[in-house]
Design a protein around this motif. Structure first.
Motif, PDB file in Angstrom:
ATOM      1  N   ALA A   1       4.043 -13.426   2.315  1.00  0.00           N
ATOM      2  CA  ALA A   1       2.841 -12.997   2.998  1.00  0.00           C
ATOM      3  C   ALA A   1       1.739 -13.505   2.269  1.00  0.00           C
ATOM      4  CB  ALA A   1       2.750 -11.444   3.143  1.00  0.00           C
ATOM      5  N   THR A   2       0.929 -14.491   2.805  1.00  0.00           N
ATOM      6  CA  THR A   2       0.036 -15.172   1.952  1.00  0.00           C
ATOM      7  C   THR A   2      -1.480 -15.235   2.867  1.00  0.00           C
ATOM      8  OG1 THR A   2      -0.641 -17.055   0.892  1.00  0.00           O
ATOM      9  CG2 THR A   2       0.643 -17.353   2.922  1.00  0.00           C
ATOM     10  N   ALA A   3      -2.435 -15.051   1.776  1.00  0.00           N
ATOM     11  CA  ALA A   3      -3.681 -15.269   2.334  1.00  0.00           C
ATOM     12  C   ALA A   3      -4.323 -16.529   2.064  1.00  0.00           C
ATOM     13  CB  ALA A   3      -4.763 -14.040   1.809  1.00  0.00           C
ATOM     14  N   GLU A   4      -3.513 -17.417   1.320  1.00  0.00           N
ATOM     15  CA  GLU A   4      -3.934 -18.499   0.763  1.00  0.00           C
ATOM     16  C   GLU A   4      -4.301 -19.629   2.064  1.00  0.00           C
ATOM     17  OE1 GLU A   4      -0.430 -18.543  -1.290  1.00  0.00           O
ATOM     18  OE2 GLU A   4      -1.503 -19.234  -3.124  1.00  0.00           O
ATOM     19  N   PRO A   5      -5.216 -20.552   1.783  1.00  0.00           N
ATOM     20  CA  PRO A   5      -5.230 -21.628   2.992  1.00  0.00           C
ATOM     21  C   PRO A   5      -3.963 -22.457   2.877  1.00  0.00           C
ATOM     22  CG  PRO A   5      -7.187 -21.622   1.617  1.00  0.00           C
ATOM     23  CD  PRO A   5      -6.201 -20.685   0.932  1.00  0.00           C
TER      24      PRO A   5
ATOM     25  N   ASP B   1      -5.844  -9.156   4.058  1.00  0.00           N
ATOM     26  CA  ASP B   1      -5.127 -10.372   4.819  1.00  0.00           C
ATOM     27  C   ASP B   1      -3.536 -10.282   4.519  1.00  0.00           C
ATOM     28  OD1 ASP B   1      -7.580 -11.159   5.579  1.00  0.00           O
ATOM     29  OD2 ASP B   1      -7.577 -13.050   4.476  1.00  0.00           O
ATOM     30  N   GLY B   2      -3.264  -9.556   3.237  1.00  0.00           N
ATOM     31  CA  GLY B   2      -1.876  -9.240   3.095  1.00  0.00           C
ATOM     32  C   GLY B   2      -1.415  -7.943   3.381  1.00  0.00           C
ATOM     33  N   GLY B   3      -2.155  -7.418   4.179  1.00  0.00           N
ATOM     34  CA  GLY B   3      -1.626  -6.128   4.896  1.00  0.00           C
ATOM     35  C   GLY B   3      -1.962  -5.008   4.268  1.00  0.00           C
ATOM     36  N   THR B   4      -2.911  -5.082   2.958  1.00  0.00           N
ATOM     37  CA  THR B   4      -3.356  -3.723   2.511  1.00  0.00           C
ATOM     38  C   THR B   4      -4.512  -3.102   3.345  1.00  0.00           C
ATOM     39  OG1 THR B   4      -2.583  -4.535   0.400  1.00  0.00           O
ATOM     40  CG2 THR B   4      -4.117  -2.745   0.023  1.00  0.00           C
ATOM     41  N   ALA B   5      -4.495  -1.816   3.496  1.00  0.00           N
ATOM     42  CA  ALA B   5      -5.430  -0.854   3.918  1.00  0.00           C
ATOM     43  C   ALA B   5      -7.026  -1.379   3.315  1.00  0.00           C
ATOM     44  CB  ALA B   5      -5.271   0.570   3.893  1.00  0.00           C
TER      45      ALA B   5
END
Length: 861
Positions: A16-20, A90-94
């Motif tokens: 699960a990534t928030a990277e471009p 973006d990785g799912g953390t509140a």
């Protein structure tokens, strides 16, 4: 800092990534790279380690970068914090949890926290330097990096991964971090921000972060084979799988599963506030931390009391749970809870257990009459068991490998006795109820100091040729000195103004200046800052030729009125483990001389003016004794003629500055056995020095005189940046003959040494030089300035014991100082020479220092 997770498994979930899309998942020495490039570089890891570790890493560089990042994380709308929040969310953390995680990291890497950690774990702020732990011996020790340090981080504690790398950086290692493929890429991006906070690039060269599943055993093998130490976070299975890849001789640091519990006496379990605090500990972090309570032990053998307490505690847990939102459970977590609860309910029929649970399944209390320690299924599930204090050791010791925290509730005597009992059983931490998940900066981790596990203690044993060397590194190469900050210059008034807003926890020790250049000024230190400064000054005293193994020192500096010289040199000599006579300066010269002779003092510390008076007042006694071999002075200077008298008539063999310093900044420099006159090495471990043009705020050309401006880098509270100390000086080029690469300066006097009178500028040091060179004068000299009828007056005051004829002295001064002669001839100035007893010379009442210029024009205008 949030403790390590209780269930730290190495996940193999999808990425699960928030990277471009164009960025790779791995961070390697300053760049984000893809899998293909990471595999290529992994094969070259041994060669990389050899190159990187050849370059030492300054701890101060790490502290500075962490300080900048902590400030950036604490800036609510700042770009760094915004970027990292996006990585987490973006990785799912509140959002709330993401913000709390960054706050936790910022607190852990703040400079005060890391400095306290360094002092506790490694003994000081520069543990990498080879210094003498016992100044009486020429043995040097330091904490060296283990080398290539591999961190295998958990997948369910976002802060752990970057913080373990910070620990690796503080110890100078090349750090390769493996994160879980199912975790957010926070570690990669946060450590990239840390690397960017270091303009030298040294931190970036020591950071590699790889994000992959533990199922990629080939990558794990490539990580572990060249490693010098592998730190692994996780359960027994995860640790076992890594241990099989670690080569012989490689240190394996296990941060494994732990279990914690609360222990309550009768008084404590009857107190509602205690139960509220315990319930809050159960709900915090869903018991995912190793320090979360999984069991509540009661000091009883009565099963009915266990069941009764469980009923009462369930009400408190229900209230606490209602206040804290509960996250959704994973299927595996839900299955474990269901299985544990079902078995406990079945055992109710045997009278062994009782289950009290929320209707919606959000919490549960599992009462059990059997005292054996048992792990709970977490997520607000807690066991309640009986354990009379007499049975603590027998019941808990078999589980000693897994014990971590015990919260003890009871009276003061109960806490003391029970703490000893649970520690003997294997517990590592004891806390109050309600504080199990709290910690403090510098706290041991799982019973050890992490920085020591990531370091090696190394030593160099040298011979007497190194007797005056305090740090071996200074002979090897110049130290990296951080550049001075930008911004305006600071003067004494600015320092005093800042004291108004100084936090109480930064104000432990108060000193006042001697007041020789004006009204006494206040300066404040923390105890830790003071200790750091005294140790640095002690190192300088070794370089100056003081021998703590043989010299018998008399401390004759002035004391009292919050003046710091006597206290400081008491502390310096104490840290050198030296023999000292703390006499202090006083009016009874006979008593002082008697003490020197009686106790065999061969070294004296003090102000030149006081020591000069002492040697002459008690000349017969001290000449007959002939035992004073060394004189260390501060605050003023001996003239060449005074040095000659002390050497030839009293048998003194060494006369040297004890330290160059100020009350505001502390020690600034030191002399070595090869420095002469007013030349000093700069204490670059404490300060950054600028030499600025006397008329403009720009650096002077190399070797030119200018204003000395210091920035103190080791002050937690009263931080002094770009402080104009009031001294003039110039840099001395080249490496000192003593072999030290530490820079040197020549002190050229204070601003106040130059006075404007009769339209001309006159320097008191010129008068001193003329008196010494042309008149053979060996005493003290003082200028007294005053206003007259139509013209100003200057009186040159000389000690009557050594003064030549005043008429001859007057003529010598007019002839040798053209400005003085011109002002007198033009009728702008009246010059006189007067002789007086030494007691008539004006001195500062606190320090006893001679006031070389007394300007009475300000009070008569």
């Amino acid at each position: 800092m949030k403790p390590e997770p209780a269930t730290a498994e190495l996940t193999t979930a999808g990425l699960a990534t928030a990277e471009p899309a164009t960025a790779g998942p791995h961070f390697w020495q300053g760049s984000f790279i893809d899998d293909e490039e990471a595999a290529r570089r992994l094969a070259e890891l041994p060669e990389l380690a050899a190159r990187v570790l050849a370059e030492p890493l300054s701890t101060e560089l790490v502290l500075d970068a962490c300080h900048r990042l902590a400030d950036a994380l604490g800036t609510p709308a700042g770009p760094v914090r915004t970027r990292l929040l996006a990585v987490l969310t973006d990785g799912g953390t509140a959002p709330a949890e993401a913000s709390a995680t960054l706050a936790e990291i910022a607190d852990a890497i703040a400079r005060p926290a890391l400095e306290r950690k360094l002092r506790r774990e490694l003994g000081g702020l520069r543990p990498e330097r080879l210094t003498r732990p016992d100044a009486r011996e020429t043995t040097f020790e330091a904490w060296a990096p283990v080398g290539l340090l591999v961190h295998i981080a958990p997948g369910n504690a976002a802060a752990v991964a970057p913080l373990t790398v910070v620990e690796g950086l503080l110890t100078g290692n090349l750090n390769v971090l493996k994160t879980s493929s199912g975790d957010t890429p926070l570690a990669q991006h946060l450590l990239a921000e840390l690397a960017a906070a270091d303009p030298t690039g040294a931190l970036a060269r020591r950071i590699v972060v790889l994000r992959f599943s533990s199922a990629r055993t080939e990558w794990l093998r490539l990580l572990c084979e060249p490693a010098d130490t592998v730190a692994v976070w996780g359960g027994e299975e995860a640790v076992r799988s890594v241990a099989g890849l670690v080569p012989a001789g490689c240190r394996l640091v296990e941060w494994g599963h732990r279990i914690s519990f609360a222990y309550l006496t009768r008084d404590a379990w009857s107190d509602g506030a205690t139960l509220d605090a315990l319930a809050a500990d159960v709900c915090r972090f869903e018991q995912q931390a190793c320090s979360s309570p999984q069991v509540v032990y009661l000091d009883t053998e009565d099963d009915d009391e266990v069941f009764s307490f469980a009923e009462r505690f369930a009400a408190h847990l229900a209230d606490a749970s209602a206040e804290v939102p509960r996250p959704e459970l994973e299927p595996a977590e839900h299955a474990e809870i269901t299985t544990t609860e079902l078995i406990a309910r079945l055992e109710e029929h045997l009278g062994l257990t009782r289950v009290i649970a929320a209707e919606d399944g959000s919490w549960r209390v599992l009462a059990d009459t059997r005292p054996a320690l048992a792990a709970s299924p977490l997520n607000r599930s807690v066991w309640v068991k009986p354990l009379p204090r007499a049975s603590v050791l027998a019941v808990l010791r078999p589980m000693r490998r897994y014990l971590q925290t015990a919260a003890i509730g009871g009276g003061r005597a109960d806490v003391a006795r029970l703490s000893r009992a649970v520690l003997a059983a294997g517990v590592l931490r004891v806390t109050p109820v309600g504080g199990m998940l709290d910690g403090y900066h510098g706290e041991p981790h799982d019973g050890v100091y992490a920085l020591q596990r990531y370091s090696r203690r190394v030593s160099v044993r040298a011979d007497e040729a190194f007797a005056t060397t305090a740090c071996l590194d200074d002979l090897a190469a110049p130290a990296a000195i951080p550049a001075a900050p930008g911004g305006p210059l600071l003067d004494k008034a600015g320092v005093q103004e800042r004291l108004r807003t100084l936090a109480p926890d930064h104000a432990h020790l108060y000193f006042r200046s001697g007041g020789s250049t004006g009204a006494p000024a206040l300066s404040v230190f923390t105890n830790a800052d003071y200790d750091t400064q005294m140790r640095a000054a002690a190192d300088g005293l070794l370089a100056a030729g003081f021998d703590p193994a043989r010299d018998r020192a008399a401390n004759l500096f002035y004391c009292g009125g919050m003046y710091g010289s006597f206290i400081s040199f008491f502390s310096i000599l104490e840290r050198l483990n030296a023999t000292q006579l703390p006499l202090a300066a006083g009016p009874d010269h006979a008593a002082t001389a008697e003490a020197l002779v009686t106790h065999g003092a061969d070294t004296v510390f003090g102000m030149p003016s006081y020591l000069w008076q002492l040697f002459h007042a008690e000349s017969a006694v001290l000449r007959a004794y002939g035992g004073i071999r060394k004189v260390f002075y501060g605050g003023e200077h001996f003239t060449a003629e005074q040095r000659r008298v002390l050497t030839e008539e009293f048998g003194v063999q060494l006369i040297r500055s004890a330290a160059y310093g100020s009350t505001d900044l502390g020690p600034l420099g030191y002399q070595c056995t090869h420095t002469e006159g007013s030349v000093h090495h700069v204490l670059t471990g404490l300060h950054t020095l600028e030499i600025l043009d006397p008329e403009a705020d720009r650096p002077v050309a190399a070797g030119e005189p200018g204003r000395l401006v210091f920035t103190s880098r080791t002050r937690a509270g009263q931080r002094l940046e770009r402080y104009q100390i009031g001294d003039l000086g110039r840099a001395v080029d080249g490496v000192c003959p003593c072999g030290s690469h530490t820079p040197r300066i020549e002190l050229l006097g204070r601003y106040g040494d130059v006075v404007r009178i009769g339209t001309y500028f006159l320097n008191v040091r010129r008068f001193i030089a003329v008196a010494e060179e042309r008149l053979g004068y060996r005493g003290e000299l003082q200028l007294v300035l005053d206003s007259g009828d139509g013209r100003e007056r200057i009186a040159v005051r000389l000690d009557e014991r050594y003064a030549p004829d005043p008429t001859a002295a007057h003529a010598a001064f007019l002839a040798a100082i053209p400005e003085l002669g011109s002002a007198t001839a033009e009728g702008l100035l009246t010059c006189t020479v007067e002789t007086a007893a030494t007691t008539a010379f004006e001195r500062t009442p606190t320090s006893g220092k001679l006031r070389t210029v007394i300007d009475r024009r300000r009070t008569t205008a």
